[in-house]
Design a protein around this motif. Structure first.
Motif, mmCIF file in Angstrom:
data_model
loop_
_atom_site.group_PDB
_atom_site.id
_atom_site.type_symbol
_atom_site.label_atom_id
_atom_site.label_comp_id
_atom_site.label_asym_id
_atom_site.label_seq_id
_atom_site.Cartn_x
_atom_site.Cartn_y
_atom_site.Cartn_z
ATOM 1 N N GLY A 269 0.946 -1.039 -0.124
ATOM 2 C CA GLY A 269 0.134 -0.061 0.133
ATOM 3 C C GLY A 269 0.902 1.194 0.045
ATOM 4 N N ASP A 270 0.798 2.010 0.944
ATOM 5 C CA ASP A 270 1.587 3.304 1.059
ATOM 6 C C ASP A 270 2.833 2.997 2.276
ATOM 7 O OD1 ASP A 270 -0.026 3.328 3.414
ATOM 8 O OD2 ASP A 270 -0.829 5.204 3.114
ATOM 9 N N VAL A 271 2.932 2.098 2.388
ATOM 10 C CA VAL A 271 4.087 1.739 3.459
ATOM 11 C C VAL A 271 5.098 0.983 2.584
ATOM 12 C CG1 VAL A 271 4.709 0.360 5.569
ATOM 13 C CG2 VAL A 271 2.578 1.550 5.356
ATOM 14 N N LEU A 272 6.359 1.160 2.770
ATOM 15 C CA LEU A 272 7.683 0.708 2.279
ATOM 16 C C LEU A 272 8.192 -0.300 3.248
ATOM 17 C CD1 LEU A 272 9.438 3.333 0.116
ATOM 18 C CD2 LEU A 272 7.972 1.657 -0.552
ATOM 19 N N VAL A 273 8.690 -1.510 3.192
ATOM 20 C CA VAL A 273 9.219 -2.475 3.703
ATOM 21 C C VAL A 273 10.541 -2.946 3.369
ATOM 22 C CG1 VAL A 273 9.063 -4.774 5.198
ATOM 23 C CG2 VAL A 273 6.952 -3.180 4.568
ATOM 24 N N THR A 274 11.443 -2.617 4.288
ATOM 25 C CA THR A 274 13.089 -2.877 3.916
ATOM 26 C C THR A 274 13.659 -3.571 5.069
ATOM 27 O OG1 THR A 274 14.783 -2.396 2.658
ATOM 28 C CG2 THR A 274 13.770 -0.747 4.282
ATOM 29 N N GLY A 275 14.911 -4.081 5.153
ATOM 30 C CA GLY A 275 15.646 -4.399 6.136
ATOM 31 C C GLY A 275 17.002 -4.068 5.899
ATOM 32 N N LEU A 276 17.708 -4.390 6.972
ATOM 33 C CA LEU A 276 19.380 -4.206 7.083
ATOM 34 C C LEU A 276 19.794 -5.317 7.072
ATOM 35 C CD1 LEU A 276 19.928 -0.632 8.844
ATOM 36 C CD2 LEU A 276 19.797 -1.223 6.423
ATOM 37 N N LEU A 277 20.765 -5.883 6.283
ATOM 38 C CA LEU A 277 21.406 -7.082 6.494
ATOM 39 C C LEU A 277 22.564 -7.165 7.690
ATOM 40 C CD1 LEU A 277 21.731 -8.145 2.591
ATOM 41 C CD2 LEU A 277 20.032 -8.823 4.394
ATOM 42 N N ASN A 278 23.182 -8.085 8.021
ATOM 43 C CA ASN A 278 24.139 -8.090 8.864
ATOM 44 C C ASN A 278 25.442 -7.247 8.510
ATOM 45 O OD1 ASN A 278 25.327 -8.522 11.568
ATOM 46 N ND2 ASN A 278 26.179 -10.698 10.640
ATOM 47 N N GLU A 279 25.940 -7.706 7.255
ATOM 48 C CA GLU A 279 26.906 -6.789 6.798
ATOM 49 C C GLU A 279 26.879 -5.851 5.890
ATOM 50 O OE1 GLU A 279 30.228 -8.041 7.397
ATOM 51 O OE2 GLU A 279 29.281 -9.558 8.723
ATOM 52 N N LEU A 280 26.765 -4.611 6.159
ATOM 53 C CA LEU A 280 26.345 -3.397 5.461
ATOM 54 C C LEU A 280 27.454 -2.362 5.832
ATOM 55 C CD1 LEU A 280 24.006 -2.221 3.903
ATOM 56 C CD2 LEU A 280 23.051 -1.225 5.830
#
Length: 136
Positions: free
Chosen positions: A15-26
């Motif tokens: 919808g109007d929400v973005l979902v993301t994540g950070l990986l261990n190695e960034l």
């Protein structure tokens, strides 16, 4: 929908929400690229909310902490609310020990609570129906 990204971090739209994540190695360069990509998506998609799941992060340094704060500020300027979800206890302890404060960053215990705070709700199950994930 998900588009290929230089950082390899998917950004999903619900919808109007973005979902993301950070990986261990960034690394630092990837963190900057991730910030650029996410802010571009916020503007392009007209997102009003962003959930960043950090449950896979086992450690955090001052650069990543600062990146999260800056990303939150940029998102707010673009009209979106950011919630960081899934912080591990060790990450919270490290932030406190290093004297780092995620000023302006909202947090949630897990992604589901974060999505709920952003106004995204799971559809209720009809009475007597077993959820597929309940059998795991």
């Amino acid at each position: 929908m998900t588009a290929p990204h230089a950082t390899g971090v998917p950004i999903l739209r619900l919808g109007d929400v973005l979902v993301t994540g950070l990986l261990n190695e960034l690394d630092d360069q990837s963190a900057v690229a991730f910030t650029d990509e996410l802010t571009e998506r916020i503007a392009a998609d007209g997102a009003r909310g962003v959930l960043i799941d950090i449950s896979r992060l086992e450690i955090i340094d001052s650069f990543v902490a600062r990146t999260l704060m800056e990303l939150t500020t940029m998102a707010r300027l673009l009209g979106a609310r950011v919630i960081v979800a899934g912080m591990r206890p060790a990450v919270a302890i490290t932030l406190v020990e290093l004297g780092l404060r995620l000023t302006g960053v909202e947090t949630a215990l897990n992604a589901e609570q974060g999505l709920t705070a952003l106004g995204w709700h799971r559809m209720p199950q009809p009475a007597g129906e077993v959820r597929r994930d309940a059998r795991r």
